[in-house]
Design a protein around this motif. Structure first.
Motif, PDB file in Angstrom:
ATOM      1  N   PRO A 103       0.807  -1.225   0.000  1.00  0.00           N
ATOM      2  CA  PRO A 103       0.000   0.000   0.000  1.00  0.00           C
ATOM      3  C   PRO A 103       0.838   1.273   0.000  1.00  0.00           C
ATOM      4  CG  PRO A 103      -0.678  -1.494   1.762  1.00  0.00           C
ATOM      5  CD  PRO A 103       0.555  -2.069   1.161  1.00  0.00           C
ATOM      6  N   LEU A 147       2.957   7.631  18.265  1.00  0.00           N
ATOM      7  CA  LEU A 147       2.443   6.787  17.181  1.00  0.00           C
ATOM      8  C   LEU A 147       3.533   5.838  16.688  1.00  0.00           C
ATOM      9  CD1 LEU A 147       0.227   6.027  15.148  1.00  0.00           C
ATOM     10  CD2 LEU A 147       1.090   7.839  13.658  1.00  0.00           C
ATOM     11  N   LEU A 178       3.763   2.952  19.028  1.00  0.00           N
ATOM     12  CA  LEU A 178       2.606   2.039  18.909  1.00  0.00           C
ATOM     13  C   LEU A 178       2.700   1.204  17.631  1.00  0.00           C
ATOM     14  CD1 LEU A 178      -0.281   4.535  19.847  1.00  0.00           C
ATOM     15  CD2 LEU A 178       0.651   2.727  21.312  1.00  0.00           C
ATOM     16  N   GLU A 179       3.097   1.851  16.549  1.00  0.00           N
ATOM     17  CA  GLU A 179       3.194   1.143  15.281  1.00  0.00           C
ATOM     18  C   GLU A 179       4.293   0.093  15.309  1.00  0.00           C
ATOM     19  OE1 GLU A 179       0.371   1.717  14.121  1.00  0.00           O
ATOM     20  OE2 GLU A 179       0.758   2.503  12.122  1.00  0.00           O
ATOM     21  N   ASP A 212       5.278  -1.625  17.904  1.00  0.00           N
ATOM     22  CA  ASP A 212       4.752  -2.772  18.650  1.00  0.00           C
ATOM     23  C   ASP A 212       3.837  -3.618  17.786  1.00  0.00           C
ATOM     24  OD1 ASP A 212       5.989  -1.856  20.833  1.00  0.00           O
ATOM     25  OD2 ASP A 212       4.173  -1.251  21.932  1.00  0.00           O
ATOM     26  N   PHE A 213       2.930  -2.945  17.109  1.00  0.00           N
ATOM     27  CA  PHE A 213       1.927  -3.678  16.341  1.00  0.00           C
ATOM     28  C   PHE A 213       2.598  -4.456  15.212  1.00  0.00           C
ATOM     29  CE2 PHE A 213      -1.473  -4.149  13.165  1.00  0.00           C
ATOM     30  CZ  PHE A 213      -2.438  -4.750  13.962  1.00  0.00           C
ATOM     31  N   ARG A 219       4.107  -7.629  16.293  1.00  0.00           N
ATOM     32  CA  ARG A 219       3.143  -8.710  16.530  1.00  0.00           C
ATOM     33  C   ARG A 219       2.475  -9.191  15.246  1.00  0.00           C
ATOM     34  NH1 ARG A 219      -0.893  -6.170  19.798  1.00  0.00           N
ATOM     35  NH2 ARG A 219       0.292  -4.241  19.879  1.00  0.00           N
ATOM     36  N   HIS A 220       2.426  -8.337  14.217  1.00  0.00           N
ATOM     37  CA  HIS A 220       1.666  -8.674  13.001  1.00  0.00           C
ATOM     38  C   HIS A 220       2.477  -8.400  11.755  1.00  0.00           C
ATOM     39  CE1 HIS A 220      -1.384  -7.725  16.054  1.00  0.00           C
ATOM     40  NE2 HIS A 220      -2.183  -8.555  15.436  1.00  0.00           N
ATOM     41  N   ALA A 221       3.700  -8.868  11.680  1.00  0.00           N
ATOM     42  CA  ALA A 221       4.538  -8.546  10.529  1.00  0.00           C
ATOM     43  C   ALA A 221       3.820  -8.874   9.227  1.00  0.00           C
ATOM     44  CB  ALA A 221       5.843  -9.320  10.602  1.00  0.00           C
ATOM     45  N   GLN A 231       0.992  -5.730   4.573  1.00  0.00           N
ATOM     46  CA  GLN A 231      -0.144  -4.853   4.844  1.00  0.00           C
ATOM     47  C   GLN A 231       0.178  -3.887   5.985  1.00  0.00           C
ATOM     48  OE1 GLN A 231      -3.499  -4.897   3.391  1.00  0.00           O
ATOM     49  NE2 GLN A 231      -2.248  -5.820   1.813  1.00  0.00           N
ATOM     50  N   VAL A 232       0.783  -4.425   7.025  1.00  0.00           N
ATOM     51  CA  VAL A 232       1.079  -3.599   8.193  1.00  0.00           C
ATOM     52  C   VAL A 232       2.185  -2.588   7.865  1.00  0.00           C
ATOM     53  CG1 VAL A 232       1.908  -3.639  10.566  1.00  0.00           C
ATOM     54  CG2 VAL A 232       0.309  -5.386   9.767  1.00  0.00           C
ATOM     55  N   SER A 273       0.605   0.090   5.805  1.00  0.00           N
ATOM     56  CA  SER A 273      -0.243   0.993   6.566  1.00  0.00           C
ATOM     57  C   SER A 273       0.596   2.007   7.340  1.00  0.00           C
ATOM     58  CB  SER A 273      -1.116   0.154   7.505  1.00  0.00           C
ATOM     59  OG  SER A 273      -1.718   0.964   8.460  1.00  0.00           O
ATOM     60  N   VAL A 290       2.031   4.555   4.964  1.00  0.00           N
ATOM     61  CA  VAL A 290       1.011   5.494   4.523  1.00  0.00           C
ATOM     62  C   VAL A 290       0.799   6.587   5.569  1.00  0.00           C
ATOM     63  CG1 VAL A 290      -1.490   5.654   4.217  1.00  0.00           C
ATOM     64  CG2 VAL A 290      -0.192   3.971   2.906  1.00  0.00           C
ATOM     65  N   THR A 291       0.729   6.199   6.829  1.00  0.00           N
ATOM     66  CA  THR A 291       0.555   7.200   7.884  1.00  0.00           C
ATOM     67  C   THR A 291       1.767   8.121   7.942  1.00  0.00           C
ATOM     68  OG1 THR A 291      -0.763   5.619   9.111  1.00  0.00           O
ATOM     69  CG2 THR A 291       0.026   7.522  10.324  1.00  0.00           C
ATOM     70  N   PRO A 322       4.754 -11.586  -2.577  1.00  0.00           N
ATOM     71  CA  PRO A 322       4.665 -12.152  -1.222  1.00  0.00           C
ATOM     72  C   PRO A 322       4.422 -13.662  -1.243  1.00  0.00           C
ATOM     73  CG  PRO A 322       3.337 -10.167  -1.392  1.00  0.00           C
ATOM     74  CD  PRO A 322       3.820 -10.487  -2.775  1.00  0.00           C
TER      75      PRO A 322
END
Lengths: 406, 569
Positions: free
Chosen positions: A152, A186, A189-190, A192-193, A196-198, A201-202, A205, A208-209, A385
């Motif tokens: 993305p 932020l 937080l990003e 950390d996330f 946990r969710h490599a 998509q992550v 995201s 993009v931010t 991927p």
């Protein structure tokens, strides 16, 4: 004369991808690309491939252009006057007659298939040529094409209505100290996330931010503000979405954005083709000619590749509702900009405009040519991927030799 | 009538959310325990879990660890009700000692009105075509879907009603599906839409030529289009005196009285089946200007039984359609995609190759199995969604190997959770819940929010939706969306402390630990980890009074912009 280059084209059997795969992008290539996308599929017969006096010709006349021997639709007079700067392909042929699939093909250069989401031309261009705080690719008045397996982060920045102010580009009331604390929080937080969710998509995201925040700080966002242009200029481009979009494209290119796509919608003329195409041509003619003039005036023309294309052509047969239906077998594409050798026609259709009669061009060939013009490495190998190797441009594609300057 | 009023979904939903009436919850009861109707008999597909496990073993993929209760509830709440859970719901769920609580809660959530409302919204988004119809008419369609789902009508029944519909759209809103594809575009586009939506076959590829990748021909396309050659949308002439209650209701719901009157004069759209009319094509494809011939209706070569039907070709088509083997598979594939971000056959609406390919690809066993069970359960969408949400696959977490290829293989086999983007309506509702704007009591602020509600809602739908209906799995947020969250008024003002606001409620807790718990629970639907606690403590060190308030505002703001908040995971 119109098809004089065809022989040259078909004799070029060398695989460009293979030759360029290892080399660095050549110099002297375009640094920007503007795609004028005819959403819905423009009738080739009623724009750049007129067939006056035949059953499929319809009610429009053909007019001469700046280039002797080249005729186009009477409703594109300003483009006709600039034909010496444009190269016209009349022999594009494809098999996708469904809008979504055709758009995928025309935006990525690949037929849509399961298991791989190809990045659009804008994603590739942005990836190769992007720099600076502004988005790498901008899609104006249409959805554009996403970053596909690149993620993305390579999706276009979309401006659905360029006639309206682009909102949320920044906040005047933001306090720098608190903004930077918010950004630091932020980022934590990003982080950390993502741990946990490599996954793509992550990462996308997050990117993009981050891009949004960088944009919020950038002075260059004024590129989106058309009120900075004089009323006269805005009028010259036309004050509907397409005209405003072309003007925005010029402002974005001037500030370093590598890729802008501007859509002109409503070409899906299953009914009332002629009145609608006349209106659309008016919008197109005005905006496109203003864009050409301004890019020449500001010096960007020589480093920009301008492409006019759409979903597909339309049927030679005029249906009972005065419309034309989908026709992927033959359509027209127009190229312009400093890297293009203007004033020529590539290929031809038959007398009805139904089938390609000379020098057929596959979408992969078009993409090989665009990649060459932009200095993209057509044969570069990428891993999706799902672990599938895919090249930037379909390996079947051959550069249309002679369309570009050497 | 009261029931009708409850069901005015899309408009009412946001209006109620924004009208901030505590306890009057538009999207259903605030907790499954409260007032949940008797759960329908929704025993799971018995072998589903065993089949998932067998498929994982066969594919040799790494299976993700199961998720904890809070993660499960957030995921299920987003998928079943279209919103994040509220703190009290998380609390109650986590504390529920029942070992079977996940099954029980899912059963109740599926039976709740909020489920029907959310899935009607989801289906309406996928079904309504591009041809513009008045908003009140489209709204009535969503309401019709909602009633259908909540009354337990099967997907086959709903599909037949949509495809065969006739009459004024406000009275027979199921006709919106056909009308919104037909109105300006003619039978060709409608044919493509019906085939894709209900059978998962993109037959429109065969509109101009024989299908490039399977054995569907141009003639197959034309024969299918022949079923729709007699459908017509026209503006009906309405006598205001004979307007049905439903119409008056739907109209006045969506517009002010003045506008409603104007609309009444103009008349509603009507979907109508002409007594005759044929789909005609050139007799000789090489001579498109020559003689024409009529094409007889056939569905993939099978003739309809027109004698037994009362005339309507669309009804004949609908009957054949629901009996086709692809009908259930397409429905299951669609639902599967909503819940997992992808389907066993990708994409769900390209099933053509499984049946019509020159060398057919077999349907994955899981899809086949669940489709048969779906039929056995009378095409009940609540059963289908409930079964998948209670399955072992739905409980997988995102942990495991960091190798992208291993992860991708696991996600493709549904052995690991994918991170999925949220829909515009979901994000909007979540923001209203997380910022407590739905409850906030400040009168001026409330008035201002209400005045801006349509604008705010529109902006979200506009920025977050793609007019081309891009597939969910190819979508994952873009810069304009991020800008809306970062610079938009809803998040900027939503985190500001004012009486009853998020930060105000957080500050009600007596100490730092309690405050952090309250913030995490409301925004993320979970409690902070030990690492998050110590890191946050560092941010708040020495912060007192106004400085502390600002730090809470900033943390809340960062959380609302984070990927954890803006995705389902």
């Amino acid at each position: 004369m119109a098809t004089g280059l065809a022989g040259l084209g078909s004799s070029l059997a060398l695989g460009l991808g293979a030759r360029r795969a290892s080399g660095a992008p050549p110099s002297g290539r375009a640094k920007h690309c503007i795609v004028l996308y005819m959403h819905g599929g423009a009738s080739h017969i009623d724009t750049f491939d007129p067939k006056p006096g035949t059953p499929s010709g319809g009610s429009f006349a053909a007019i001469g252009t700046k280039v002797p021997g080249i005729q186009i639709c009477e409703h594109l007079p300003k483009i006709a006057a600039r034909m010496d700067r444009l190269a016209l392909i009349r022999s594009l042929t494809a098999k996708e007659g469904n809008h979504a699939r055709a758009r995928y093909l025309m935006h990525t250069g690949f037929v849509r298939q399961g298991g791989v989401e190809h990045p659009g031309l804008g994603a590739w261009t942005g990836r190769a040529l992007g720099a600076g705080p502004l988005p790498r690719q901008v899609a104006v008045a249409g959805p554009g094409q996403g970053g596909g397996f690149l993620g993305p982060a390579f999706d276009p920045f979309t401006v659905p209505r360029p006639t309206q102010p682009v909102r949320n580009l920044g906040r005047e009331d933001a306090l720098p100290a608190r903004e930077s604390r918010r950004e630091a929080m932020l980022a934590a937080l990003e982080g950390d996330f993502a741990a946990r969710h490599a996954g793509v998509q992550v990462d996308g995201s997050r990117a993009v931010t981050e891009a949004a925040i960088a944009l919020s700080h950038a002075r260059e966002v004024e590129a989106f503000d058309l009120s900075k242009e004089s009323a006269k200029t805005r009028k010259r481009y036309g004050e509907q979405d397409f005209g405003a979009g072309c003007l925005m494209a010029r402002r974005l290119i001037e500030r370093g954005v590598p890729f802008v796509e501007v859509s002109l919608r409503n070409w899906d003329t299953h009914e009332d083709n002629f009145a609608r195409v006349e209106r659309l041509c008016g919008e197109l003619d005005q905006a496109w000619s203003a864009l050409i003039d301004d890019l020449q005036a500001n010096g960007k023309w020589k480093e920009t590749l301008v492409v006019w294309m759409g979903d597909f052509g339309r049927t030679p047969k005029i249906n009972a509702r005065g419309g034309r239906d989908h026709w992927p077998h033959a359509s027209s594409v127009v190229l312009g900009g400093g890297v293009v050798r203007g004033g020529q026609v590539w290929g031809a259709t038959d007398a009805q405009g139904a089938r390609v009669a000379d020098a057929p061009v596959q979408v992969a060939d078009l993409y090989a040519t665009l990649a060459a013009g932009l200095g993209l490495v057509a044969g570069e190998m990428h891993m999706t991927p799902r672990g599938r190797p895919v090249t930037t441009v379909d390996e079947k594609g051959r550069v249309l030799d002679g369309l570009l300057r050497g | 009538m009261a029931r009708m009023a409850e069901r005015r979904t899309r408009f009412a939903l946001f209006a109620l959310l924004l009208a901030c009436r505590r306890g009057e919850d538009a999207e259903g009861s605030s907790a499954p325990e409260a007032n949940a109707p008797e759960a329908p008999s929704v025993e799971s597909a018995p072998d589903l879990d065993a089949r998932f496990e067998a498929a994982w073993a066969k594919a040799g993929v790494e299976v993700g660890p199961p998720v904890d209760d809070a993660t499960f509830l957030r995921r299920a709440s987003l998928d079943l009700w279209g919103r994040i859970p509220r703190p009290e719901e998380v609390q109650r769920f986590v504390e529920d000692p029942d070992p079977e609580k996940r099954e029980r809660w899912v059963e109740r959530m599926v039976a709740d009105e909020a489920f029907a409302a959310y899935w009607a919204e989801l289906y309406a988004g996928a079904l309504v075509g591009a041809d513009r119809l008045p908003p009140a008419t489209v709204d009535a369609f969503e309401t019709w879907l909602e009633s259908g789902i909540s009354d337990g009508r099967g997907w086959d029944e709903l599909a037949v009603a949509m495809v065969a519909a006739e009459g004024a759209l406000l009275e027979r809103p199921e006709g919106v599906y056909i009308a919104s594809h037909l109105r300006q575009s003619g039978p060709e586009l409608l044919t493509g839409a019906v085939s894709r939506t209900f059978l998962g076959v993109q037959i429109e590829c065969a509109q101009c030529h024989d299908h490039p990748y399977n054995r569907l021909t141009q003639e197959d396309f034309r024969e299918m289009a022949a079923y729709f050659a007699r459908a017509k949308v026209r503006r009906g002439k309405l006598d205001p005196d004979v307007m049905s209650d439903a119409m008056t209701d739907a109209m006045s719901d969506a517009m002010s009285d003045d506008k409603a009157k104007k609309k009444r004069r103009k008349g509603d759209f009507e979907l109508h089946e002409r007594p005759r009319g044929e789909f005609r094509v050139p007799r000789d494809p090489e001579a498109p200007e020559g003689k024409m011939r009529s094409v007889a209706p056939r569905l993939f070569g099978a003739a309809p039984n027109l004698q037994s039907e009362e005339g309507s070709r669309r009804r004949a088509f609908a009957t054949q359609m629901v009996e086709h083997e692809l009908f259930a598979r397409a429905a299951v594939g669609f639902v599967w995609t909503q819940l997992f971000g992808r389907a066993p056959v990708e994409p769900w609406d390209e099933l053509g190759d499984t049946v019509f390919a020159r060398e057919p690809r077999p349907t994955p066993e899981l899809l086949d199995y669940l489709s048969e069970e779906f039929i056995a359960h009378d095409y009940d969408l609540r059963w289908l969604v409930g079964s998948l949400v209670r399955s072992t696959a739905y409980r997988r977490g995102a942990g495991g190997s960091a190798d992208p290829q291993i992860r991708e293989a696991a996600e493709a086999a549904f052995a690991r959770a994918a991170v999925r983007p949220l829909r515009a309506e979901q994000i909007f509702r979540n923001l209203m819940i997380a910022t407590v704007l739905e409850e906030v009591r400040g009168r001026d602020f409330k008035r201002r929010v209400r005045a801006n509600q349509r604008a705010a809602q529109k902006e979200f739908e506009f920025v977050f939706s793609d007019d081309e209906g891009r597939r969910q799995d190819s979508f994952s947020g873009n810069v304009p969306q991020a800008l809306l969250l970062w610079n938009g008024a809803l998040t900027r003002e939503g985190v500001q402390r004012r009486p009853g606001s998020l930060v105000d409620q957080v500050l009600e807790a007596p100490d730092f630990e309690g405050r952090l718990d309250a913030l995490y629970l409301r925004v993320y639907g979970r409690w902070p980890s030990a690492a998050e606690r110590s890191r946050s403590a560092a941010w708040f060190e020495g912060a007192i009074g106004q400085t502390e308030v600002e730090a809470w505002e900033d943390l809340a703001f960062a959380m609302l912009n984070s990927t954890e908040f803006t995705t389902n995971h």
